[in-house]
Design a protein around this motif. Structure first.
Motif, PDB file in Angstrom:
ATOM      1  N   VAL A 301     -11.907  -5.375  -5.032  1.00 33.67           N
ATOM      2  CA  VAL A 301     -13.233  -5.204  -5.133  1.00 33.67           C
ATOM      3  C   VAL A 301     -13.837  -6.302  -4.153  1.00 33.67           C
ATOM      4  O   VAL A 301     -14.622  -5.879  -3.460  1.00 33.67           O
ATOM      5  N   ARG A 302     -13.445  -7.510  -4.376  1.00 36.45           N
ATOM      6  CA  ARG A 302     -13.879  -8.388  -3.428  1.00 36.45           C
ATOM      7  C   ARG A 302     -12.947  -8.665  -2.555  1.00 36.45           C
ATOM      8  O   ARG A 302     -11.725  -8.563  -2.476  1.00 36.45           O
ATOM      9  N   ARG A 303     -13.400  -9.196  -1.374  1.00 37.88           N
ATOM     10  CA  ARG A 303     -12.542  -9.627  -0.074  1.00 37.88           C
ATOM     11  C   ARG A 303     -11.322 -10.645  -0.658  1.00 37.88           C
ATOM     12  O   ARG A 303     -10.203 -10.530  -0.024  1.00 37.88           O
ATOM     13  N   THR A 304     -11.671 -11.389  -1.622  1.00 34.57           N
ATOM     14  CA  THR A 304     -10.523 -12.362  -2.238  1.00 34.57           C
ATOM     15  C   THR A 304      -9.659 -11.745  -3.080  1.00 34.57           C
ATOM     16  O   THR A 304      -8.702 -12.272  -3.611  1.00 34.57           O
ATOM     17  N   ASP A 305      -9.779 -10.566  -3.617  1.00 32.22           N
ATOM     18  CA  ASP A 305      -8.854  -9.977  -4.485  1.00 32.22           C
ATOM     19  C   ASP A 305      -7.604  -9.235  -3.588  1.00 32.22           C
ATOM     20  O   ASP A 305      -7.906  -8.755  -2.540  1.00 32.22           O
ATOM     21  N   PRO A 306      -6.507  -9.506  -4.127  1.00 35.90           N
ATOM     22  CA  PRO A 306      -5.018  -9.143  -3.510  1.00 35.90           C
ATOM     23  C   PRO A 306      -5.040  -7.603  -3.575  1.00 35.90           C
ATOM     24  O   PRO A 306      -5.651  -7.166  -4.648  1.00 35.90           O
ATOM     25  N   GLY A 307      -4.470  -6.885  -2.792  1.00 37.24           N
ATOM     26  CA  GLY A 307      -4.453  -5.348  -2.839  1.00 37.24           C
ATOM     27  C   GLY A 307      -2.947  -4.901  -2.791  1.00 37.24           C
ATOM     28  O   GLY A 307      -1.947  -5.748  -2.535  1.00 37.24           O
ATOM     29  N   ASP A 308      -2.700  -3.548  -2.671  1.00 36.11           N
ATOM     30  CA  ASP A 308      -1.580  -3.141  -2.912  1.00 36.11           C
ATOM     31  C   ASP A 308      -1.394  -1.955  -1.857  1.00 36.11           C
ATOM     32  O   ASP A 308      -2.017  -1.035  -2.241  1.00 36.11           O
ATOM     33  N   PRO A 309      -0.818  -2.000  -0.555  1.00 34.61           N
ATOM     34  CA  PRO A 309      -0.713  -1.161   0.264  1.00 34.61           C
ATOM     35  C   PRO A 309      -0.474   0.380  -0.239  1.00 34.61           C
ATOM     36  O   PRO A 309      -1.011   1.419   0.279  1.00 34.61           O
ATOM     37  N   ASP A 310       0.525   0.254  -1.181  1.00 38.24           N
ATOM     38  CA  ASP A 310       0.870   1.598  -1.704  1.00 38.24           C
ATOM     39  C   ASP A 310      -0.221   2.258  -2.509  1.00 38.24           C
ATOM     40  O   ASP A 310       0.123   3.440  -2.897  1.00 38.24           O
ATOM     41  N   LYS A 311      -1.260   1.447  -2.792  1.00 33.35           N
ATOM     42  CA  LYS A 311      -2.199   2.341  -3.639  1.00 33.35           C
ATOM     43  C   LYS A 311      -3.477   2.537  -2.665  1.00 33.35           C
ATOM     44  O   LYS A 311      -4.415   2.837  -3.306  1.00 33.35           O
ATOM     45  N   CYS A 312      -3.294   2.457  -1.378  1.00 32.79           N
ATOM     46  CA  CYS A 312      -4.427   2.422  -0.730  1.00 32.79           C
ATOM     47  C   CYS A 312      -4.253   3.603   0.343  1.00 32.79           C
ATOM     48  O   CYS A 312      -3.226   3.715   1.127  1.00 32.79           O
ATOM     49  N   PRO A 313      -5.354   4.529   0.517  1.00 33.02           N
ATOM     50  CA  PRO A 313      -5.245   5.717   1.538  1.00 33.02           C
ATOM     51  C   PRO A 313      -5.328   5.556   2.937  1.00 33.02           C
ATOM     52  O   PRO A 313      -4.602   5.865   3.546  1.00 33.02           O
ATOM     53  N   VAL A 314      -5.655   4.113   3.122  1.00 35.98           N
ATOM     54  CA  VAL A 314      -5.592   3.799   4.702  1.00 35.98           C
ATOM     55  C   VAL A 314      -4.213   3.449   4.890  1.00 35.98           C
ATOM     56  O   VAL A 314      -3.986   3.669   6.107  1.00 35.98           O
ATOM     57  N   TRP A 315      -3.553   3.160   4.149  1.00 38.87           N
ATOM     58  CA  TRP A 315      -2.208   2.761   4.411  1.00 38.87           C
ATOM     59  C   TRP A 315      -1.452   4.074   4.876  1.00 38.87           C
ATOM     60  O   TRP A 315      -0.487   3.817   5.703  1.00 38.87           O
ATOM     61  N   ASP A 316      -1.883   5.072   4.573  1.00 37.70           N
ATOM     62  CA  ASP A 316      -0.989   6.555   5.066  1.00 37.70           C
ATOM     63  C   ASP A 316      -1.489   6.576   6.351  1.00 37.70           C
ATOM     64  O   ASP A 316      -0.420   6.992   7.240  1.00 37.70           O
ATOM     65  N   PHE A 317      -2.364   5.908   6.869  1.00 34.01           N
ATOM     66  CA  PHE A 317      -2.654   6.137   8.347  1.00 34.01           C
ATOM     67  C   PHE A 317      -2.032   4.944   9.032  1.00 34.01           C
ATOM     68  O   PHE A 317      -1.625   5.471  10.016  1.00 34.01           O
ATOM     69  N   HIS A 318      -1.681   3.849   8.579  1.00 35.20           N
ATOM     70  CA  HIS A 318      -0.685   2.970   9.212  1.00 35.20           C
ATOM     71  C   HIS A 318       0.702   3.533   9.326  1.00 35.20           C
ATOM     72  O   HIS A 318       1.376   3.256  10.268  1.00 35.20           O
ATOM     73  N   ARG A 319       1.120   4.376   8.352  1.00 28.90           N
ATOM     74  CA  ARG A 319       2.356   5.208   8.390  1.00 28.90           C
ATOM     75  C   ARG A 319       2.452   5.882   9.506  1.00 28.90           C
ATOM     76  O   ARG A 319       3.720   6.127  10.289  1.00 28.90           O
ATOM     77  N   VAL A 320       1.515   6.517  10.080  1.00 27.89           N
ATOM     78  CA  VAL A 320       1.224   7.258  11.107  1.00 27.89           C
ATOM     79  C   VAL A 320       1.360   6.756  12.401  1.00 27.89           C
ATOM     80  O   VAL A 320       1.836   6.800  13.413  1.00 27.89           O
ATOM     81  N   TYR A 321       0.456   5.527  12.348  1.00 25.04           N
ATOM     82  CA  TYR A 321       0.038   4.851  13.791  1.00 25.04           C
ATOM     83  C   TYR A 321       0.424   3.434  14.041  1.00 25.04           C
ATOM     84  O   TYR A 321       0.601   3.216  15.307  1.00 25.04           O
ATOM     85  N   THR A 322       1.016   2.828  13.152  1.00 23.43           N
ATOM     86  CA  THR A 322       1.033   1.232  13.156  1.00 23.43           C
ATOM     87  C   THR A 322       2.769   1.151  13.388  1.00 23.43           C
ATOM     88  O   THR A 322       3.465   1.677  12.439  1.00 23.43           O
ATOM     89  N   ASP A 323       3.090   0.252  14.231  1.00 23.71           N
ATOM     90  CA  ASP A 323       4.566  -0.262  14.307  1.00 23.71           C
ATOM     91  C   ASP A 323       5.067  -1.298  13.312  1.00 23.71           C
ATOM     92  O   ASP A 323       4.096  -1.761  12.610  1.00 23.71           O
ATOM     93  N   GLU A 324       6.233  -1.446  13.044  1.00 19.21           N
ATOM     94  CA  GLU A 324       6.918  -1.912  12.047  1.00 19.21           C
ATOM     95  C   GLU A 324       6.373  -3.204  11.955  1.00 19.21           C
ATOM     96  O   GLU A 324       5.901  -4.066  10.720  1.00 19.21           O
ATOM     97  N   PRO A 325       6.379  -4.169  13.000  1.00 19.09           N
ATOM     98  CA  PRO A 325       6.058  -5.578  12.765  1.00 19.09           C
ATOM     99  C   PRO A 325       4.645  -5.763  12.303  1.00 19.09           C
ATOM    100  O   PRO A 325       4.287  -6.649  11.452  1.00 19.09           O
TER     101      PRO A 325
END
Ligand code: TRP
Ligand code: SF4
Length: 405
Positions: A301-325
């Motif tokens: 919710v806030r910038r200071t709250d930790p998140g979980d990529p596996d629960k984030c739709p944005v992460w699905d785009f990283h799976r397509v576009y972003t390199d491993e490191p």
């Protein structure tokens, strides 16, 4: 079963129902482009297919046809290797559809899963039409017209290729017995030379008298290796080998495209009906806005709250576009709240813009040369029509339509 050595031809179509988006690119077009290296490809604008669902307001079809071809060209479909055409400009498709409809049992069409599924899913249109019921058979006509060996399709279309195979089998069963079939078989055998003709005859006998399937394979392999016989003689000999008659319309195979991993801007699959697409022609501002306003892990919710990529739709785009490191770095940053979502999303914005930039540049060039585009389409239609006329000629003949001479 006839396992005729398939020709090297690929055929696929796409409905012109709006602008192409990244889902089309990653899910379909990249595959089309790849296939151009190994096959003779026919790709077409399925405008009649679009009418089966968009008959009430067809304006989108007319608007999208040329733009769709431009987008194909811009992503790398190459008119030098592939034949690009528009279905409705090859009226032979309609004729073949009619002729195939004569031999297609109603139950085969009623049983196609998309018939009931789509009617239930699409509530705002009446799909209890003759055209919609027959649409998989129209697709069968598209495929069989070009005697395509391979049809790249998504999972939802596999049943249509299966229907195509059944229709082809039934067609060959009824019409593959030419009056002078045996005479033509004898003539074809002679062309193989004495020794091969004897091997062929032996294999046929062992298969037909003893059901020896190994003998069938031997016979088929023998025919495949013959250099001196024409395609239609090969088809006759194959048909004579397994007792099915001549193969006029060869059975195609599906080339199943692994379902696209391309997510939409809401975590569902990218699709126009979910209103979550990024068009190939999307502007820089619009791409940026669509990604920036995407939902993220609801726990952040806030910038200071930790998140979980596996629960984030944005992460699905990283799976397509972003390199491993980079992914490792970003996932760590998300889990420890050391990066913000805006920064994390910026990587996606940049990747999409990098991908779209050269495509949009080429779209612009084609839009500035519409007559060049039209020539490409005209040439494609001409070539497709030549092939279609050969097939329909053959089909008319075996179905007794010898009225025109
Ligand atoms: N039915 C396909 C679709 O809706 C389009 C299509 C029409 C097609 N004819 C075809 C695909 C022949 C492959 C082969 O997406
Ligand atoms: Fe999603 Fe990235 Fe935000 Fe994590 S940092 S919630 S992965 S957008």
């Amino acid at each position: 079963m006839n396992t005729i050595s398939q020709n090297n031809r690929v055929l696929s179509g796409m409905r012109p129902t709006g602008l192409l988006h990244l889902g089309h690119y990653h899910g379909v077009l990249k595959n089309w482009i790849e296939l151009q290296h190994s096959y003779e490809c026919f790709y077409f604008v399925a405008d009649w297919h679009a009418l089966t669902t968009h008959y009430e307001d067809p304006s989108i079809i007319g608007e999208s046809t040329r733009d769709m071809v431009i987008d194909w060209l811009a992503v790398g479909v190459n008119p030098g290797n592939s034949t690009l055409f528009v279905q409705s400009r090859i009226p032979e498709h309609a004729e073949l559809h009619t002729l195939l409809s004569m031999i297609t049992p109603l139950g085969w069409l009623e049983r196609v899963p998309s018939f009931k599924d789509q009617q239930e899913k699409i509530k705002d249109r009446d799909l209890a039409t003759y055209g919609f019921l027959g649409y998989p058979l129209l697709q069968a006509a598209d495929i069989l017209m070009y005697k395509a060996g391979h049809v790249p399709v998504g999972e939802d279309q596999v049943a249509h290729v299966e229907l195509t195979r059944e229709v082809a089998r039934r067609f060959n069963h009824f019409y593959g017995r030419e009056a002078d079939f045996e005479k033509k078989v004898e003539a074809a055998k002679k062309k193989m030379g004495k020794k091969n003709a004897r091997l062929y005859q032996d294999a046929r006998k062992r298969y037909q008298e003893q059901g020896d399937s190994e003998a069938l394979s031997i016979g088929q392999a023998l025919l495949e290796s013959q250099q001196n016989i024409s395609l239609s003689d090969r088809e006759r000999l194959l048909g004579f080998l397994d007792g099915e008659g001549r193969i006029i319309l060869p059975e195609p195979q599906s080339l199943l495209t692994v379902s696209s991993k391309m997510p939409g801007t809401d975590g569902q699959k990218m699709s126009k009906s979910y209103n979550n697409t990024i068009a190939l022609r999307e502007s820089v501002d619009s791409v940026t806005k669509k990604i920036r306003t995407m939902p993220t892990d609801p726990a952040r919710v806030r910038r200071t709250d930790p998140g979980d990529p596996d629960k984030c739709p944005v992460w699905d785009f990283h799976r397509v576009y972003t390199d491993e490191p980079t992914k490792i770095m970003l996932a760590e940053g998300c889990r420890t709240a050391s990066i913000g979502c805006i920064d994390c999303k910026q990587y996606i914005v940049d990747s999409i813009l990098d991908e779209l930039k050269p495509i949009q540049q080429r779209v612009k060039e084609y839009l500035n040369d519409l007559s060049g585009v039209d020539s490409i389409i005209n040439e494609g239609c001409e070539h497709a029509r030549d092939v279609a006329q050969d097939t329909i000629e053959e089909v008319r003949k075996v179905m007794g339509l010898t009225g025109r001479r």
